[in-house]
Design an enzyme around this catalytic site. Structure first.
Site, PDB file in Angstrom:
ATOM      1  N   VAL A 104      44.720  49.284 -34.287  1.00  0.00           N
ATOM      2  CA  VAL A 104      44.497  48.209 -33.317  1.00  0.00           C
ATOM      3  C   VAL A 104      44.983  46.885 -33.897  1.00  0.00           C
ATOM      4  CG1 VAL A 104      42.549  49.385 -32.232  1.00  0.00           C
ATOM      5  CG2 VAL A 104      42.103  47.903 -34.180  1.00  0.00           C
ATOM      6  N   HIS A 120      44.209  53.684 -29.126  1.00  0.00           N
ATOM      7  CA  HIS A 120      42.827  53.191 -29.213  1.00  0.00           C
ATOM      8  C   HIS A 120      42.725  51.722 -28.827  1.00  0.00           C
ATOM      9  CE1 HIS A 120      41.748  56.722 -32.106  1.00  0.00           C
ATOM     10  NE2 HIS A 120      41.654  57.058 -30.843  1.00  0.00           N
ATOM     11  N   CYS A 149      32.131  34.169 -23.135  1.00  0.00           N
ATOM     12  CA  CYS A 149      32.998  33.737 -22.034  1.00  0.00           C
ATOM     13  C   CYS A 149      32.452  32.417 -21.468  1.00  0.00           C
ATOM     14  CB  CYS A 149      32.934  34.830 -20.974  1.00  0.00           C
ATOM     15  SG  CYS A 149      33.824  34.519 -19.452  1.00  0.00           S
ATOM     16  N   CYS A 151      31.439  32.098 -18.657  1.00  0.00           N
ATOM     17  CA  CYS A 151      30.300  32.478 -17.795  1.00  0.00           C
ATOM     18  C   CYS A 151      29.054  32.809 -18.613  1.00  0.00           C
ATOM     19  CB  CYS A 151      30.674  33.668 -16.909  1.00  0.00           C
ATOM     20  SG  CYS A 151      30.600  35.252 -17.767  1.00  0.00           S
ATOM     21  N   GLY A 188      49.628  58.669 -42.210  1.00  0.00           N
ATOM     22  CA  GLY A 188      48.430  57.883 -42.505  1.00  0.00           C
ATOM     23  C   GLY A 188      47.257  58.124 -41.579  1.00  0.00           C
ATOM     24  N   GLU A 216      46.854  62.462 -49.113  1.00  0.00           N
ATOM     25  CA  GLU A 216      46.201  63.744 -49.397  1.00  0.00           C
ATOM     26  C   GLU A 216      46.319  64.689 -48.205  1.00  0.00           C
ATOM     27  OE1 GLU A 216      41.657  62.414 -48.501  1.00  0.00           O
ATOM     28  OE2 GLU A 216      42.547  61.762 -50.400  1.00  0.00           O
TER      29      GLU A 216
HETATM   30  P1  NAD Z   1      41.245  57.404 -41.289  1.00  0.00           P
HETATM   31  O1  NAD Z   1      40.608  56.191 -41.889  1.00  0.00           O
HETATM   32  O2  NAD Z   1      40.377  58.485 -40.768  1.00  0.00           O
HETATM   33  O3  NAD Z   1      42.184  58.087 -42.379  1.00  0.00           O
HETATM   34  C1  NAD Z   1      43.146  57.384 -43.092  1.00  0.00           C
HETATM   35  C2  NAD Z   1      44.138  58.395 -43.642  1.00  0.00           C
HETATM   36  O4  NAD Z   1      45.194  57.675 -44.260  1.00  0.00           O
HETATM   37  C3  NAD Z   1      43.549  59.321 -44.714  1.00  0.00           C
HETATM   38  O5  NAD Z   1      43.964  60.651 -44.437  1.00  0.00           O
HETATM   39  C4  NAD Z   1      44.165  58.813 -46.026  1.00  0.00           C
HETATM   40  O6  NAD Z   1      44.405  59.843 -46.966  1.00  0.00           O
HETATM   41  C5  NAD Z   1      45.476  58.220 -45.545  1.00  0.00           C
HETATM   42  N1  NAD Z   1      46.002  57.121 -46.345  1.00  0.00           N
HETATM   43  C6  NAD Z   1      45.320  56.099 -46.932  1.00  0.00           C
HETATM   44  N2  NAD Z   1      46.169  55.246 -47.531  1.00  0.00           N
HETATM   45  C7  NAD Z   1      47.427  55.739 -47.312  1.00  0.00           C
HETATM   46  C8  NAD Z   1      48.722  55.291 -47.665  1.00  0.00           C
HETATM   47  N3  NAD Z   1      48.931  54.167 -48.389  1.00  0.00           N
HETATM   48  N4  NAD Z   1      49.792  56.032 -47.273  1.00  0.00           N
HETATM   49  C9  NAD Z   1      49.603  57.193 -46.563  1.00  0.00           C
HETATM   50  N5  NAD Z   1      48.395  57.650 -46.197  1.00  0.00           N
HETATM   51  C10 NAD Z   1      47.310  56.922 -46.553  1.00  0.00           C
HETATM   52  O7  NAD Z   1      42.236  56.877 -40.201  1.00  0.00           O
HETATM   53  P2  NAD Z   1      42.581  57.436 -38.758  1.00  0.00           P
HETATM   54  O8  NAD Z   1      42.951  58.864 -38.857  1.00  0.00           O
HETATM   55  O9  NAD Z   1      43.533  56.467 -38.177  1.00  0.00           O
HETATM   56  O10 NAD Z   1      41.202  57.398 -37.930  1.00  0.00           O
HETATM   57  C11 NAD Z   1      40.300  56.333 -38.006  1.00  0.00           C
HETATM   58  C12 NAD Z   1      40.128  55.476 -36.768  1.00  0.00           C
HETATM   59  O11 NAD Z   1      39.885  54.175 -37.265  1.00  0.00           O
HETATM   60  C13 NAD Z   1      41.322  55.321 -35.901  1.00  0.00           C
HETATM   61  O12 NAD Z   1      40.910  55.633 -34.629  1.00  0.00           O
HETATM   62  C14 NAD Z   1      41.711  53.837 -35.928  1.00  0.00           C
HETATM   63  O13 NAD Z   1      41.680  53.339 -34.599  1.00  0.00           O
HETATM   64  C15 NAD Z   1      40.591  53.148 -36.622  1.00  0.00           C
HETATM   65  N6  NAD Z   1      40.991  52.156 -37.656  1.00  0.00           N
HETATM   66  C16 NAD Z   1      42.070  51.349 -37.442  1.00  0.00           C
HETATM   67  C17 NAD Z   1      42.457  50.447 -38.424  1.00  0.00           C
HETATM   68  C18 NAD Z   1      43.680  49.589 -38.159  1.00  0.00           C
HETATM   69  O14 NAD Z   1      43.939  49.225 -37.014  1.00  0.00           O
HETATM   70  N7  NAD Z   1      44.455  49.264 -39.189  1.00  0.00           N
HETATM   71  C19 NAD Z   1      41.757  50.370 -39.624  1.00  0.00           C
HETATM   72  C20 NAD Z   1      40.632  51.200 -39.807  1.00  0.00           C
HETATM   73  C21 NAD Z   1      40.263  52.098 -38.797  1.00  0.00           C
END
Ligand code: NAD
Length: 250
Positions: A104, A120, A149, A151, A188, A216
């Site tokens: 997001v 999302h 807001c 309101c 990621g 991983e």
């Molecule tokens: P997650 O947090 O569940 O998993 C993160 C994944 O990224 C893990 O598998 C991890 O091993 C991997 N990872 C971490 N660092 C990495 C790197 N440098 N390079 C490659 N891989 C890496 O994330 P998700 O699967 O996106 O699910 C979590 C939910 O959280 C999502 O729905 C998302 O909307 C939300 N979220 C979004 C943000 C953002 O907008 N940046 C941040 C945190 C959570």
């Protein structure tokens, strides 16, 4: 980083006719935004399963906004990293049709990607829970917790909280693409949040090949993934895209 996996991934992408990417929080970790899994920074203080649930927002918006204001502080100062830039370059080269992101943070758009489906939702806009008025994040005073807001209603970011439905257009467009794609780059994401995690399985059932980039293994790795590139997205995706560029030029 395993050179062989990068080469195999690049060959699959270079030969693909409709390539899409599914990205998750891990792709933005190198921009300083902590992912949920791995519990760094912000998520050591707040339990994401609690504060990112819509029921928590309804019950205690003050507490959830405390977390959101800290998250906005990080996200609004974050810049795209080489992983976001590499995917934008792949689109420019005509080798990536769309990115479906669970993030997001708008970093794909800031890196120059044009077709980004925000599965999302987005933190860039907010809606008043009382009158429905829309706000841009630029017009909201984040020092006021919770922001309200004109309101008097409480503002909620247009991000999909746990317990909320996926925006219908994002759901339809993403699964339509998953059914047509012949290559899916999954980068990621822990592939544990549904229905986003279903996208690679749907594509695979239609014969797509799956290239996965992660620090991983995930549930996809031993099941639908064809090539697993283990390591940081900010190192691996630029290496893959560089190799794709070399392959399509020769
Ligand atoms: P997650 O947090 O569940 O998993 C993160 C994944 O990224 C893990 O598998 C991890 O091993 C991997 N990872 C971490 N660092 C990495 C790197 N440098 N390079 C490659 N891989 C890496 O994330 P998700 O699967 O996106 O699910 C979590 C939910 O959280 C999502 O729905 C998302 O909307 C939300 N979220 C979004 C943000 C953002 O907008 N940046 C941040 C945190 C959570």
């Amino acid at each position: 980083m395993e050179d062989n996996a990068v080469k195999r991934a690049a060959e699959i992408i270079a030969g693909g006719k409709l390539v899409i990417a599914l990205t998750g929080a891990g792709i933005s970790v190198e921009s300083g935004i902590p992912a949920f899994r791995g519990a760094q920074g912000l998520w050591e203080k707040y339990d994401p399963m609690e504060v990112a649930h819509i029921e928590s927002f309804r019950r205690n918006p003050q507490k959830v906004w405390q977390m959101l204001s800290e998250l906005y502080q990080i996200v609004l100062n974050a810049k795209p990293n080489p992983a976001h830039v590499a995917l934008a370059r792949l689109e420019q080269m005509g080798k990536l049709t769309a990115i479906i992101t669970q993030n997001v943070d708008a970093l794909h758009q800031k890196a120059g990607s044009k077709r980004v489906i925000e599965f999302h939702g987005s933190g860039e806009s907010l809606t008043c829970l009382k009158c429905g008025k829309d706000y841009s994040i630029d017009d909201v005073d984040l020092k006021q917790i919770p922001p309200t807001c004109s309101c008097g209603g409480i503002l909620k970011p247009d991000i999909v909280f746990f317990g909320e439905p996926i925006p219908p257009y994002a759901l339809e467009e993403s699964f339509a693409l998953a059914q047509k794609a012949d290559v899916v780059i999954v980068a990621g994401t822990s592939a544990q949040v549904y229905p986003a995690a279903q996208i690679p399985y749907t594509a695979k059932q239609r014969g797509a090949r799956i290239v996965e980039v992660n620090l991983e293994p995930t549930p996809l790795t031993g099941s639908v993934t064809d090539v697993f590139c283990q390591g940081k997205a900010g190192q691996i995706l630029p290496a893959i895209v560089e190799e794709v560029e070399r392959l399509i030029q020769t």
